[in-house]
Design a protein around this motif. Structure first.
Motif, PDB file in Angstrom:
ATOM      1  N   ALA A 176       0.834  -1.199   0.000  1.00  0.00           N
ATOM      2  CA  ALA A 176       0.000   0.000   0.000  1.00  0.00           C
ATOM      3  C   ALA A 176       0.870   1.250   0.000  1.00  0.00           C
ATOM      4  O   ALA A 176       0.570   2.234  -0.692  1.00  0.00           O
ATOM      5  CB  ALA A 176      -0.930  -0.001   1.209  1.00  0.00           C
ATOM      6  N   ARG A 177       1.975   1.219   0.757  1.00  0.00           N
ATOM      7  CA  ARG A 177       2.887   2.367   0.765  1.00  0.00           C
ATOM      8  C   ARG A 177       3.607   2.512  -0.567  1.00  0.00           C
ATOM      9  O   ARG A 177       3.689   3.608  -1.139  1.00  0.00           O
ATOM     10  CB  ARG A 177       3.911   2.218   1.899  1.00  0.00           C
ATOM     11  CG  ARG A 177       4.892   3.381   1.958  1.00  0.00           C
ATOM     12  CD  ARG A 177       6.001   3.162   2.970  1.00  0.00           C
ATOM     13  NE  ARG A 177       6.850   2.030   2.649  1.00  0.00           N
ATOM     14  CZ  ARG A 177       7.801   2.045   1.705  1.00  0.00           C
ATOM     15  NH1 ARG A 177       7.998   3.124   0.965  1.00  0.00           N
ATOM     16  NH2 ARG A 177       8.549   0.980   1.491  1.00  0.00           N
ATOM     17  N   VAL A 178       4.142   1.412  -1.094  1.00  0.00           N
ATOM     18  CA  VAL A 178       4.922   1.469  -2.333  1.00  0.00           C
ATOM     19  C   VAL A 178       4.073   1.984  -3.489  1.00  0.00           C
ATOM     20  O   VAL A 178       4.523   2.808  -4.292  1.00  0.00           O
ATOM     21  CB  VAL A 178       5.514   0.081  -2.653  1.00  0.00           C
ATOM     22  CG1 VAL A 178       6.083   0.048  -4.072  1.00  0.00           C
ATOM     23  CG2 VAL A 178       6.590  -0.287  -1.638  1.00  0.00           C
ATOM     24  N   ALA A 185      -3.710   4.843  -0.575  1.00  0.00           N
ATOM     25  CA  ALA A 185      -4.066   5.419   0.717  1.00  0.00           C
ATOM     26  C   ALA A 185      -5.282   4.723   1.308  1.00  0.00           C
ATOM     27  O   ALA A 185      -6.244   4.402   0.615  1.00  0.00           O
ATOM     28  CB  ALA A 185      -4.340   6.909   0.572  1.00  0.00           C
ATOM     29  N   GLY A 186      -5.214   4.466   2.622  1.00  0.00           N
ATOM     30  CA  GLY A 186      -6.331   3.846   3.316  1.00  0.00           C
ATOM     31  C   GLY A 186      -6.451   2.359   3.090  1.00  0.00           C
ATOM     32  O   GLY A 186      -7.438   1.752   3.504  1.00  0.00           O
ATOM     33  N   ARG A 187      -5.449   1.755   2.462  1.00  0.00           N
ATOM     34  CA  ARG A 187      -5.452   0.311   2.217  1.00  0.00           C
ATOM     35  C   ARG A 187      -4.300  -0.329   2.990  1.00  0.00           C
ATOM     36  O   ARG A 187      -3.383   0.336   3.444  1.00  0.00           O
ATOM     37  CB  ARG A 187      -5.281   0.018   0.720  1.00  0.00           C
ATOM     38  CG  ARG A 187      -6.260   0.755  -0.186  1.00  0.00           C
ATOM     39  CD  ARG A 187      -7.634   0.139  -0.176  1.00  0.00           C
ATOM     40  NE  ARG A 187      -8.607   0.996  -0.867  1.00  0.00           N
ATOM     41  CZ  ARG A 187      -9.891   0.704  -0.991  1.00  0.00           C
ATOM     42  NH1 ARG A 187     -10.390  -0.410  -0.484  1.00  0.00           N
ATOM     43  NH2 ARG A 187     -10.712   1.532  -1.619  1.00  0.00           N
ATOM     44  N   VAL A 228      -8.866   2.603  12.321  1.00  0.00           N
ATOM     45  CA  VAL A 228     -10.122   3.335  12.207  1.00  0.00           C
ATOM     46  C   VAL A 228     -10.028   4.339  11.065  1.00  0.00           C
ATOM     47  O   VAL A 228      -9.068   5.115  10.974  1.00  0.00           O
ATOM     48  CB  VAL A 228     -10.464   4.043  13.533  1.00  0.00           C
ATOM     49  CG1 VAL A 228     -11.692   4.928  13.370  1.00  0.00           C
ATOM     50  CG2 VAL A 228     -10.705   3.004  14.628  1.00  0.00           C
ATOM     51  N   GLY A 229     -10.987   4.301  10.158  1.00  0.00           N
ATOM     52  CA  GLY A 229     -11.002   5.162   8.994  1.00  0.00           C
ATOM     53  C   GLY A 229     -10.491   4.511   7.735  1.00  0.00           C
ATOM     54  O   GLY A 229     -10.743   5.008   6.626  1.00  0.00           O
ATOM     55  N   ALA A 230      -9.753   3.405   7.865  1.00  0.00           N
ATOM     56  CA  ALA A 230      -9.250   2.707   6.679  1.00  0.00           C
ATOM     57  C   ALA A 230     -10.401   1.988   5.970  1.00  0.00           C
ATOM     58  O   ALA A 230     -11.441   1.679   6.565  1.00  0.00           O
ATOM     59  CB  ALA A 230      -8.175   1.704   7.079  1.00  0.00           C
ATOM     60  N   TRP A 231     -10.212   1.723   4.689  1.00  0.00           N
ATOM     61  CA  TRP A 231     -11.196   0.941   3.947  1.00  0.00           C
ATOM     62  C   TRP A 231     -11.275  -0.467   4.523  1.00  0.00           C
ATOM     63  O   TRP A 231     -10.256  -1.044   4.919  1.00  0.00           O
ATOM     64  CB  TRP A 231     -10.814   0.880   2.470  1.00  0.00           C
ATOM     65  CG  TRP A 231     -10.903   2.206   1.780  1.00  0.00           C
ATOM     66  CD1 TRP A 231      -9.901   3.108   1.602  1.00  0.00           C
ATOM     67  CD2 TRP A 231     -12.076   2.791   1.194  1.00  0.00           C
ATOM     68  NE1 TRP A 231     -10.364   4.226   0.942  1.00  0.00           N
ATOM     69  CE2 TRP A 231     -11.701   4.054   0.668  1.00  0.00           C
ATOM     70  CE3 TRP A 231     -13.401   2.365   1.044  1.00  0.00           C
ATOM     71  CZ2 TRP A 231     -12.601   4.897   0.020  1.00  0.00           C
ATOM     72  CZ3 TRP A 231     -14.295   3.195   0.402  1.00  0.00           C
ATOM     73  CH2 TRP A 231     -13.902   4.447  -0.101  1.00  0.00           C
TER      74      TRP A 231
END
Length: 482
Positions: free
Chosen positions: A403-405, A409-411, A416-419
């Motif tokens: 997800a970072r690479v 975002a949000g994965r 809390v708040g992530a998909w």
């Protein structure tokens, strides 16, 4: 809450220790983590004794056209994959070639005609509604085939400019970067100036470059250095695809290639890599490899479909010819090449910036088992049996790191708040079941998979496909999908 997953061992994807907690889902996102026993919910799911982890991100897929042809994507959902990056190895669902242009590697994708541009591809994926989330790279081979009258030549200044415009348009439409397949034609014709011109466009858009490097055998060290140089010269984030060192005489060279990657990272080059956890590779059948690799298995053949699943040596013996002649008769075709060292695959996997990519080929008649088993093989064989790393560390390689690479975002994390991309599995039983002989057997131990809060495995009749198209964005910025 729409759903509360109760009593599981939560691994958040960020590498920290597991904790026992409930997870509440509302409006496609994670709304609460903790003791939710007193909170009302439309549905509750008992996860006691099980691992609750972020959905896995397959960073190297060839499912571009499967969102149209086979939208159930059972080979993904059954092993806990909730997002995939498609468009790898220089080939993608768009842009379509100029009339008369083609490339053998395009056969990896499927039968659907390619789309005029990435916007048209994304429009069709939206209409079809993807089962899982999809991020797309644009293939360098596609750019050459769409911009060049002779894609086997060096591009003119006008053709180079056209490729760069097409890449910029694809990135504006939502592609997360571009991929090269330098081991294939026409990508193998490209030289540094061409690759750097494209990489500068990607870098200017905050996108990345993934590469099936030029050589994974005798010249693997130079091939890794070539791609690292592109990143160094342009500032473009770089991913080395399915890193390996093929043929016994090259086993062990990953010590040098990984050291080179580490030097580049120390210099500030943004570099990552991925592997699939098997000692056999798979791609189109290349007759020039027929005599150099002892064990080659045919996965599909257009003129001889009856040979799917057979060894090239057996076919050549039956036909009374050498293996190179047999390979030429079989083409166009696909093959599995057994030329890798399992110990080296495991060494590469343990590198801190190594992710997992299935490199699965769902269009193959007799596919490599990595299509159905890569992620559960890591969990069962590499973590539980071989104890190469902790379960928390392995999950991080398959979730938060990709997800970072890729800037999703949000994965890739449970926060809390992530998909609400979530996989529930049994750490004691999870394992791949797909084999070389029976490559489409679903994995064991994966119990529930949610994409954006909606169940996708086990498959439920009548459920709308809940996946989204993912764009590359820094985590601090707004929505990452549409």
């Amino acid at each position: 809450m729409d759903l509360i997953i109760e009593g599981g061992w939560v691994i958040d994807g960020l590498g920290g220790p597991r904790q026992r907690a409930d997870i509440g889902v509302a409006d496609e996102r994670i709304a609460a983590i903790g003791d939710l026993s007193g909170v009302a919910a439309v549905r509750r799911l008992d996860a006691r004794g099980k691992i609750v982890a972020p959905g896995f991100i397959d960073v190297h897929g060839h499912d571009d056209l499967m969102f149209v042809e086979k939208p159930g994507l059972e080979w993904k959902t059954s092993q806990g994959i909730t997002s995939v990056v498609v468009g790898n190895c220089g080939v993608s669902g768009a842009p379509a070639p100029l009339p008369g242009n083609t490339a053998a590697a395009l056969a990896l994708l499927g039968e659907t005609p390619l789309f005029a541009d990435m916007q048209a591809y994304f429009d069709e994926v939206r209409v079809q509604r993807p089962m899982i989330n999809v991020a797309a790279l644009v293939g360098h081979a596609n750019l050459r085939l769409a911009a060049m009258r002779d894609p086997t030549a060096a591009p003119t200044l006008e053709e180079q400019a056209a490729m760069q415009r097409m890449l910029a348009d694809a990135l504006a439409a939502g592609a997360v970067g571009f991929s090269t397949g330098l081991a294939y034609q026409p990508g193998g014709v490209a030289e540094s100036a061409e690759l750097e011109g494209l990489a500068r466009v990607a870098a200017a858009h905050g996108a990345l470059h993934t590469s099936h490097i030029r050589n994974e055998g005798d010249e693997v060290e130079a091939a890794v250095a070539e791609v690292l140089a592109v990143g160094r010269q342009t500032g473009c984030a770089t991913v080395l695809s399915h890193h390996k060192c093929m043929m016994p005489r090259n086993w062990g060279k990953s010590r040098a290639t990984l050291a080179n990657i580490d030097r580049a990272r120390a210099e500030g080059v943004d570099v990552a890599l991925d592997i699939y956890p098997y000692p056999g590779s798979s791609t189109i059948l290349i007759p020039e490899r027929a005599e150099s690799i002892d064990d080659i298995r045919i996965t599909w053949s257009t003129p001889h479909p009856e040979c799917s699943g057979e060894s090239l040596a057996d076919i050549a013996a039956r036909w009374g010819c050498d293996k190179t002649t047999a390979a030429r008769k079989l083409c166009p075709a696909g093959a599995i090449y057994f030329a890798m060292d399992e110990a080296e695959v495991r060494r590469i996997f343990q590198h801190e910036c190594c992710m997992v990519g299935s490199d699965g080929l769902p269009n193959d008649a007799h596919p490599h088992p990595r299509l159905w088993g890569s992620f559960t093989r890591v969990l069962g064989r590499y973590v539980r049996e071989a104890e190469l790393l902790t379960l928390e560390a392995a999950v991080a390689k398959m979730t938060a790191l990709p997800a970072r690479v890729f800037g999703l975002a949000g994965r890739g994390q449970l926060s809390v708040g992530a998909w609400a991309d979530i996989t529930v599995f049994d750490a004691d039983t999870v394992v791949d079941r797909a084999t070389w002989e029976s490559p489409t057997l679903a994995s064991a131990g994966v119990e529930h998979v949610l994409v954006n809060g909606h169940p996708v495995f086990p498959a439920a009749g009548g459920t709308a496909r809940p996946g989204k198209i993912l764009r590359r964005e820094p985590a601090a910025r707004g929505q990452d999908s549409e």
